[in-house]
Design a protein around this motif. Structure first.
Motif, PDB file in Angstrom:
ATOM      1  N   ALA A   1       0.437  -1.406   0.315  1.00  0.00           N
ATOM      2  CA  ALA A   1      -0.029   0.016   0.388  1.00  0.00           C
ATOM      3  C   ALA A   1       0.851   1.040  -0.087  1.00  0.00           C
ATOM      4  CB  ALA A   1      -1.259  -0.165   1.589  1.00  0.00           C
ATOM      5  N   ARG A   2       1.491   1.274   0.715  1.00  0.00           N
ATOM      6  CA  ARG A   2       2.510   2.227   0.838  1.00  0.00           C
ATOM      7  C   ARG A   2       3.968   2.186  -0.456  1.00  0.00           C
ATOM      8  NH1 ARG A   2       5.984   1.756   6.938  1.00  0.00           N
ATOM      9  NH2 ARG A   2       4.125   2.758   8.368  1.00  0.00           N
ATOM     10  N   ARG A   3       4.023   1.590  -1.595  1.00  0.00           N
ATOM     11  CA  ARG A   3       4.793   1.681  -2.629  1.00  0.00           C
ATOM     12  C   ARG A   3       3.913   2.417  -3.715  1.00  0.00           C
ATOM     13  NH1 ARG A   3       6.926  -3.816  -5.043  1.00  0.00           N
ATOM     14  NH2 ARG A   3       8.279  -1.985  -6.299  1.00  0.00           N
ATOM     15  N   ASN A   4       2.062   1.829  -3.795  1.00  0.00           N
ATOM     16  CA  ASN A   4       1.138   2.017  -4.539  1.00  0.00           C
ATOM     17  C   ASN A   4       0.848   4.028  -4.291  1.00  0.00           C
ATOM     18  OD1 ASN A   4       1.610  -0.472  -5.578  1.00  0.00           O
ATOM     19  ND2 ASN A   4      -0.958  -0.725  -4.640  1.00  0.00           N
ATOM     20  N   ARG A   5       0.487   3.561  -3.177  1.00  0.00           N
ATOM     21  CA  ARG A   5       0.292   5.505  -2.591  1.00  0.00           C
ATOM     22  C   ARG A   5       2.018   6.663  -2.413  1.00  0.00           C
ATOM     23  NH1 ARG A   5      -0.436   6.668   3.705  1.00  0.00           N
ATOM     24  NH2 ARG A   5       1.834   6.049   3.143  1.00  0.00           N
ATOM     25  N   THR A   6       3.096   5.705  -3.017  1.00  0.00           N
ATOM     26  CA  THR A   6       4.681   7.123  -3.542  1.00  0.00           C
ATOM     27  C   THR A   6       4.682   6.420  -5.037  1.00  0.00           C
ATOM     28  OG1 THR A   6       5.451   6.146  -1.509  1.00  0.00           O
ATOM     29  CG2 THR A   6       6.948   6.723  -3.017  1.00  0.00           C
ATOM     30  N   ALA A   7       4.419   5.495  -5.040  1.00  0.00           N
ATOM     31  CA  ALA A   7       4.154   5.677  -7.137  1.00  0.00           C
ATOM     32  C   ALA A   7       2.862   6.510  -7.335  1.00  0.00           C
ATOM     33  CB  ALA A   7       3.865   4.552  -7.336  1.00  0.00           C
ATOM     34  N   GLU A   8       1.195   7.244  -7.135  1.00  0.00           N
ATOM     35  CA  GLU A   8       0.250   7.437  -7.433  1.00  0.00           C
ATOM     36  C   GLU A   8       0.372   8.861  -6.964  1.00  0.00           C
ATOM     37  OE1 GLU A   8      -3.196   6.001  -5.572  1.00  0.00           O
ATOM     38  OE2 GLU A   8      -2.371   3.741  -7.347  1.00  0.00           O
ATOM     39  N   GLY A   9       1.839   9.291  -5.814  1.00  0.00           N
ATOM     40  CA  GLY A   9       1.245  10.993  -5.693  1.00  0.00           C
ATOM     41  C   GLY A   9       2.022  11.442  -6.376  1.00  0.00           C
TER      42      GLY A   9
END
Length: 473
Positions: A460-468
């Motif tokens: 979830a953290r990776r996805n949030r960082t990538a979508e930021g």
């Protein structure tokens, strides 16, 4: 020019997750405290991690099954060498630090890679706790520490933290300690393994198959006890980023180290079987000491073997402490473990070493305060189960490459041989699961499921960082 520890230069298909893996930072290996291992140290790492303290107890542990246990040793050896060959072939393709984690993630994606890293990490720190507690029993022969629970506990903690301090000092010192410990412990082991053959008496062997049940059942039962003794075959592959010319030396060190350890196991057990009477061996708490006493007379064997066991376990703890931090380090660089595990100093992932030794210490304290040996025995068997997860995934990754038809990943001249070896390694891994027992599998699955929750948070953290950035635009 190829730099050991980097991602292979040949481009891989876009769907391969490892394409997005950051290359090793060459500056991390710089400095006078960080040094890559050559073939001798890499081989010592494999042998030192396989041959821990278990060999000093194994002959008495399997004696109740009769000499059929030697057959179990043979089967386990074949499976371990098959795994060694698989790790060597996979390291030729991708000689990065992380071993089975790297191979599983490259072949099957992030989740499989995380499971391999998580399971292997559990294996390492639980194994460290087991080795330290077992080492206290040998220390008690030299210095009385076992009479009081907290004295024994403090001794076990000291045996864990001393190798950790060597790791904090840098890979240069890890390699030196590992090489010295491996050489020193082989003196008494070879004394019994080779010298015992000159005192061999077939009348001491006892029956081939003792007790009820089938011979196959006896082999499996003996193998269940012997499984833990072969953990460590993956040592050079896990530390591939610290091995010189890893594409060549990881495979060689793994095969040589595993074969050498197996030879010492087999000869040592056979010599003890032939020098100590069977009825006495079944009840022995120090079989190698009894063997030395039977060979030369007197009672000095107990002291000599106790000292050898301490040297062996210290070297084993030294190597396992390094390995315990290497796989989380590789996973952290890929964003699958917390970023703190990627911190590195003097060639060693210091945060990973610290967390591992703390967890092993807590488990050790729990073992002494609970007063229940069975709880700890189950946890030791859990390491046998958790180790099979990365083993099986590595064997499956090799099978995946062989079947996928990707020519750049397969040596067609060795296709049949590689397929047979990979199939044997996979079958061996499944047998390890069966040998661990229901209780260990149950506990191990709980550990793995806890890891699934950790993966969910990290993903979830990776996805949030990538979508930021895209969301902000």
């Amino acid at each position: 020019m190829h730099v050991t520890g980097t991602v292979p230069s040949a481009p891989a298909p876009q769907e391969t997750p490892a394409d997005h893996t950051p290359a090793e930072d060459p500056t991390e290996h710089s400095g006078r405290h960080a040094r890559r291992f050559g073939l001798p140290v890499a081989t010592a790492l494999v042998m030192g991690n396989i041959i821990g303290g278990g060999i000093f107890l194994l002959p008495a542990s399997v004696a109740p099954y009769g000499t059929v246990s030697l057959v179990a040793f043979g089967v386990l050896t074949i499976g371990a060498i098959a795994l060694a060959l698989v790790f060597g072939r996979l390291a030729e393709r991708n000689p990065r630090t992380g071993g089975p984690y790297v191979y599983a993630r490259e072949a099957f994606g992030d989740f499989a890679g995380f499971l391999a890293a998580w399971a292997y990490w559990i294996t390492t720190w639980v194994s460290n706790a087991a080795l330290a507690v077992a080492a206290v029993g040998y220390l008690d022969v030299l210095i009385p520490v076992g009479g009081h629970r907290w004295t024994a506990c403090l001794a076990a903690l000291a045996l864990q933290w001393l190798p950790a301090l060597a790791n904090f000092a840098g890979t240069r010192y890890v390699g030196a300690v590992q090489l010295i410990a491996t050489v020193l412990k082989f003196v008494p082991l070879l004394l019994v393994a080779v010298g015992g053959l000159f005192f061999f008496d077939p009348r001491n062997l006892g029956p081939f198959h003792e007790g009820g049940g089938s011979t196959i059942g006896a082999v499996s039962a003996a193998a269940a006890i012997l499984l833990f003794s072969y953990l460590g075959v993956e040592s050079a592959a896990v530390s591939a980023g610290e091995v010189k010319d890893a594409r060549r030396n990881v495979g060689r060190a793994t095969v040589i180290g595993t074969t050498g350890a197996a030879l010492v196991y087999l000869l040592g057990t056979l010599s003890v079987f032939g020098t100590v009477a069977h009825d006495r061996l079944v009840k022995s708490t120090a079989p190698f000491s009894d063997a030395v006493n039977a060979m030369f007379g007197g009672s000095w064997g107990g002291w000599a073997v106790a000292l050898a066991a301490l040297v062996s376990m210290t070297g084993c703890l030294n190597g396992w402490t390094l390995l315990s931090a290497q796989t989380p380090y590789a996973a952290a660089r890929d964003g699958l473990f917390p970023a703190a595990f990627a911190r590195r100093r003097r060639g060693v992932p210091t945060f990973g070493v610290a967390v591992t030794v703390v967890l092993a210490s807590l488990l050790t304290v729990y073992n002494y305060t609970s007063g229940s040996a069975k709880v700890f025995e189950v946890l030791v068997l859990v390491t046998t189960f958790t180790a099979t997860v990365p083993y099986l995934l590595a064997a499956a990754a090799q099978i995946f490459h062989l079947v996928s038809g990707r020519r750049e990943r397969v040596d067609r001249a060795r296709l049949v041989r590689d397929a047979v070896v990979a199939g044997g390694a996979a079958a061996f891994s499944l047998w390890l699961v069966a040998g661990a027992g229901y209780a260990a599998v149950y506990q191990g699955v709980l550990f793995l499921f806890a890891g699934v929750l950790v993966y969910a948070v990290m993903a979830a953290r990776r996805n949030r960082t990538a979508e930021g950035p895209s969301c902000a635009s």
